[in-house]
Design an enzyme around this catalytic site. Structure first.
Site, PDB file in Angstrom:
ATOM      1  N   GLY A 278      15.842 -30.728 -55.215  1.00 53.25           N
ATOM      2  CA  GLY A 278      15.040 -30.931 -54.014  1.00 53.25           C
ATOM      3  C   GLY A 278      15.404 -32.147 -53.187  1.00 53.25           C
ATOM      4  N   GLU A 320      18.600 -31.102 -61.004  1.00 54.16           N
ATOM      5  CA  GLU A 320      19.169 -29.838 -60.517  1.00 54.16           C
ATOM      6  C   GLU A 320      19.408 -29.852 -59.013  1.00 54.16           C
ATOM      7  OE1 GLU A 320      15.788 -27.477 -61.862  1.00 54.16           O
ATOM      8  OE2 GLU A 320      16.977 -26.805 -63.557  1.00 54.16           O
ATOM      9  N   PRO A 321      20.294 -30.719 -58.530  1.00 54.45           N
ATOM     10  CA  PRO A 321      20.545 -30.727 -57.088  1.00 54.45           C
ATOM     11  C   PRO A 321      21.341 -29.500 -56.655  1.00 54.45           C
ATOM     12  CG  PRO A 321      22.094 -32.182 -58.198  1.00 54.45           C
ATOM     13  CD  PRO A 321      21.151 -31.675 -59.250  1.00 54.45           C
ATOM     14  N   ARG A 323      21.195 -28.268 -52.713  1.00 55.76           N
ATOM     15  CA  ARG A 323      21.468 -28.662 -51.332  1.00 55.76           C
ATOM     16  C   ARG A 323      22.235 -29.992 -51.232  1.00 55.76           C
ATOM     17  NH1 ARG A 323      17.586 -27.338 -47.507  1.00 55.76           N
ATOM     18  NH2 ARG A 323      16.206 -27.129 -49.300  1.00 55.76           N
ATOM     19  N   ARG A 360      17.680 -20.150 -41.863  1.00 51.61           N
ATOM     20  CA  ARG A 360      16.786 -21.276 -42.134  1.00 51.61           C
ATOM     21  C   ARG A 360      15.984 -21.714 -40.903  1.00 51.61           C
ATOM     22  NH1 ARG A 360      18.204 -25.744 -43.281  1.00 51.61           N
ATOM     23  NH2 ARG A 360      16.481 -26.282 -44.642  1.00 51.61           N
ATOM     24  N   TYR A 364      12.203 -21.515 -41.653  1.00 48.63           N
ATOM     25  CA  TYR A 364      11.503 -22.785 -41.922  1.00 48.63           C
ATOM     26  C   TYR A 364      11.420 -23.687 -40.715  1.00 48.63           C
ATOM     27  CZ  TYR A 364      13.691 -21.880 -46.559  1.00 48.63           C
ATOM     28  OH  TYR A 364      14.170 -21.354 -47.720  1.00 48.63           O
ATOM     29  N   CYS A 391      19.030  -8.708 -32.455  1.00 51.95           N
ATOM     30  CA  CYS A 391      17.978  -8.160 -31.604  1.00 51.95           C
ATOM     31  C   CYS A 391      16.631  -8.712 -32.034  1.00 51.95           C
ATOM     32  CB  CYS A 391      17.973  -6.643 -31.701  1.00 51.95           C
ATOM     33  SG  CYS A 391      19.550  -5.976 -31.223  1.00 51.95           S
ATOM     34  N   GLU A 392      16.434  -9.989 -31.732  1.00 48.63           N
ATOM     35  CA  GLU A 392      15.242 -10.667 -32.216  1.00 48.63           C
ATOM     36  C   GLU A 392      15.205 -11.995 -31.464  1.00 48.63           C
ATOM     37  OE1 GLU A 392      12.894 -10.291 -34.906  1.00 48.63           O
ATOM     38  OE2 GLU A 392      12.254 -12.249 -34.162  1.00 48.63           O
ATOM     39  N   TYR A 421      22.077 -22.639 -48.699  1.00 47.03           N
ATOM     40  CA  TYR A 421      21.056 -21.681 -48.255  1.00 47.03           C
ATOM     41  C   TYR A 421      21.398 -20.989 -46.939  1.00 47.03           C
ATOM     42  CZ  TYR A 421      18.705 -24.127 -51.976  1.00 47.03           C
ATOM     43  OH  TYR A 421      18.409 -24.687 -53.184  1.00 47.03           O
TER      44      TYR A 421
HETATM   45  C1  LIG Z   1      15.786 -24.434 -55.645  1.00 46.45           C
HETATM   46  C2  LIG Z   1      15.730 -25.163 -56.911  1.00 46.45           C
HETATM   47  C3  LIG Z   1      16.553 -26.268 -57.122  1.00 46.45           C
HETATM   48  C4  LIG Z   1      17.480 -26.799 -56.070  1.00 46.45           C
HETATM   49  O1  LIG Z   1      16.813 -27.279 -54.950  1.00 46.45           O
HETATM   50  P1  LIG Z   1      17.637 -28.079 -53.839  1.00 46.45           P
HETATM   51  O2  LIG Z   1      16.619 -28.337 -52.781  1.00 46.45           O
HETATM   52  O3  LIG Z   1      18.738 -27.212 -53.377  1.00 46.45           O
HETATM   53  O4  LIG Z   1      18.136 -29.324 -54.496  1.00 46.45           O
HETATM   54  C5  LIG Z   1      16.513 -26.877 -58.344  1.00 46.45           C
HETATM   55  N1  LIG Z   1      15.706 -26.437 -59.337  1.00 46.45           N
HETATM   56  C6  LIG Z   1      14.895 -25.375 -59.162  1.00 46.45           C
HETATM   57  C7  LIG Z   1      14.050 -24.932 -60.285  1.00 46.45           C
HETATM   58  C8  LIG Z   1      14.878 -24.713 -57.965  1.00 46.45           C
HETATM   59  O5  LIG Z   1      14.070 -23.659 -57.793  1.00 46.45           O
END
Ligand SMILES: *Cc1c(COP(=O)(O)O)cnc(C)c1O
Length: 463
Positions: A278, A320-321, A323, A360, A364, A391-392, A421
């Site tokens: 995240g 868990e990066p 993005r 995106r 979002y 077409c939107e 993404y």
């Molecule tokens: C989506 C997700 C991530 C990665 O999120 P990023 O915003 O891309 O870093 C990591 N862990 C879990 C469980 C996720 O669902």
């Protein structure tokens, strides 16, 4: 339309009297290194290059639209995360951000692990040779077939997302004679996005088992009793595009409190915690993301401090990066098709892709930047909206940005920070073909995901 014939767009102040949007940049030819991949620069002729290749040549050889990925940048970011967390922690790249076999091999070579969340992502990872014990399997509704494949493959961990799944995975593992390593995903009541986090009521979502009401503790209680499971830790993922660490602080505090309760109740100290991904990136010059070493230092300190307070051994941390690794490494290269100035409003610039290659903005309200990349220009800036060919009317790629007033059909423009993404969420809306991913490194380009063809589309349409 000739380049000089069409007027510069409206002045910024006319459109946004509150001054809510950024002013046009002083130099539209400048490329802010915050939002562009590391090897991107403008050469002496004004043409933008990446990894030593001119975008004009990339467009000739591979067509547009195309995702152009800077392999050196990808590897450097992966390595920076790996180095920042050192050998006492694990970095899992979140494959959902963008996954291909080339990317899996780069991650393997750079020493990262991999998160997958479907059978398709698992198959991609395994087919590129990622060792199964370095794969984590996620998802709130994994099918029994997917679970069985993951267990048979020997994935390093399955992240359990519900009470039903605890039983399901235990049953499948046991029937295969395996004790599956698992983490339990909990929701800690924190949701973080960008500069804010909210610390109440965010159990109200589909992922994870709520800490509130003792549900997470009950999940651990049940999982610890099942022979098919080896519970190795607790997992928490609090949001996306996060720029400050306060949400992680609260999450770590709550996860460690649960570890302490587990120790007190069961006499077991779980050896791992996963704090999810995240971490934010710069989509525009206004964004200021943290560096991996700052994030590693902050998370390690938070967890260590909380564990000392609870008299627990500090567990092994994983993150868990997604993005933050792949996002900044790619840009989308488009050709301008039409330019429509609307007096007193803005100029609409239509490109040869759109919401099918970048959902995106529509999904979002995401912000992006854009630059003219096939040439430099000294023309005055105009306020533009970059739109696609679908077409939107919500088919917007970049909602508000500035481009040179002499922009014309045939020019190439590029939207940076589309590595995450975009390809992974791409669709075939309007039967538009999904663009290729072209990786560039040291003056050479190669297609790592090819452009879709009409034969690809028709192959699925069996009449
Ligand atoms: C989506 C997700 C991530 C990665 O999120 P990023 O915003 O891309 O870093 C990591 N862990 C879990 C469980 C996720 O669902």
């Amino acid at each position: 339309m000739s380049r000089s014939a069409h007027p510069a767009g409206p002045r910024h102040a006319d459109v946004f009297p509150e001054g809510h949007y950024s002013a046009p940049p002083a130099d539209l030819n400048a490329l802010d290194p915050k939002v562009w991949a590391q090897t991107v620069e403008r050469d002496a002729d004004g043409v933008v290059t990446v990894g030593g290749m001119a975008v004009t040549r990339l467009a000739e050889e591979y067509g547009t639209p195309a995702y152009v990925l800077d392999e050196a940048d990808f590897r450097a970011r992966a390595r920076a995360w790996r180095t920042a967390f050192g050998t006492d922690a694990d970095v899992f790249y979140a494959g959902k951000a963008f996954l291909s076999r080339a990317v899996v091999r780069w991650l393997d070579e750079e020493g990262l692990n991999l998160d997958v969340c479907s059978g398709g992502e698992l198959a991609t990872a395994l087919s590129a040779g990622m060792p199964a014990d370095r794969i984590a399997f996620h998802g709130n509704n994994k099918s029994p077939e997917e679970i069985e494949r993951a267990v048979r493959a020997g994935v390093g961990r399955i992240v359990l997302d519900s009470f039903q799944e605890i039983v399901r995975v235990a049953h499948i593992a046991q029937s295969l004679g395996v004790r599956q390593r698992v983490q339990i995903r909990i929701t800690v009541g924190v949701e973080a996005h960008t500069h804010e986090f909210i610390a109440t009521a965010h159990e109200d979502q589909k992922f994870g088992i709520p800490l509130a009401g003792g549900q997470a503790a009950e999940a651990v209680r049940r999982a610890l009793q099942l022979d098919g499971l080896e519970v190795i830790g607790i997992h928490s993922h609090i949001g996306s595009q996060i720029f400050d660490m306060s949400g992680f602080e609260v999450a770590a505090h709550r996860v460690v409190a649960l570890l302490k309760d587990i120790r007190d109740e069961h006499g077991v100290e779980l050896p791992e915690i996963d704090l999810g991904g995240g971490l934010g990136i710069a989509y525009t010059s206004d964004d200021d993301p943290c560096e991996p070493h700052e994030i590693a230092k902050a998370l390690t300190e938070i967890v260590t401090r909380e564990c000392e307070g609870a008299r627990l051994r500090t567990p092994r941390i994983s993150v868990e990066p997604g993005r933050a690794i792949v996002g900044p490494t790619a840009f989308t290269l488009y050709e301008v098709g039409t330019v429509k100035p609307l007096d007193g409003l803005r100029t609409y610039v239509s490109v040869d892709g759109g919401m099918s290659d970048n959902i995106r903005t529509a999904l979002y309200d995401a912000e992006y930047s854009v630059a003219l990349v096939s040439r430099a220009s000294d023309a005055e800036s105009m306020l533009v909206r970059v739109v696609g060919k679908h077409c939107e009317s919500g088919d917007i790629v970049v909602k508000d940005a500035f481009l040179p007033g002499d922009l014309a059909p045939g020019d190439l423009i590029a939207v940076p920070a589309t590595g995450a993404y975009c390809r992974s969420m791409a669709s075939n809306y309007n039967h538009v073909l999904r663009p290729p991913v072209v990786a560039v490194r040291d003056g050479e380009a190669r297609v790592i995901v090819r452009r879709e063809t009409e034969e690809d589309l028709l192959r699925l349409d069996v009449g």
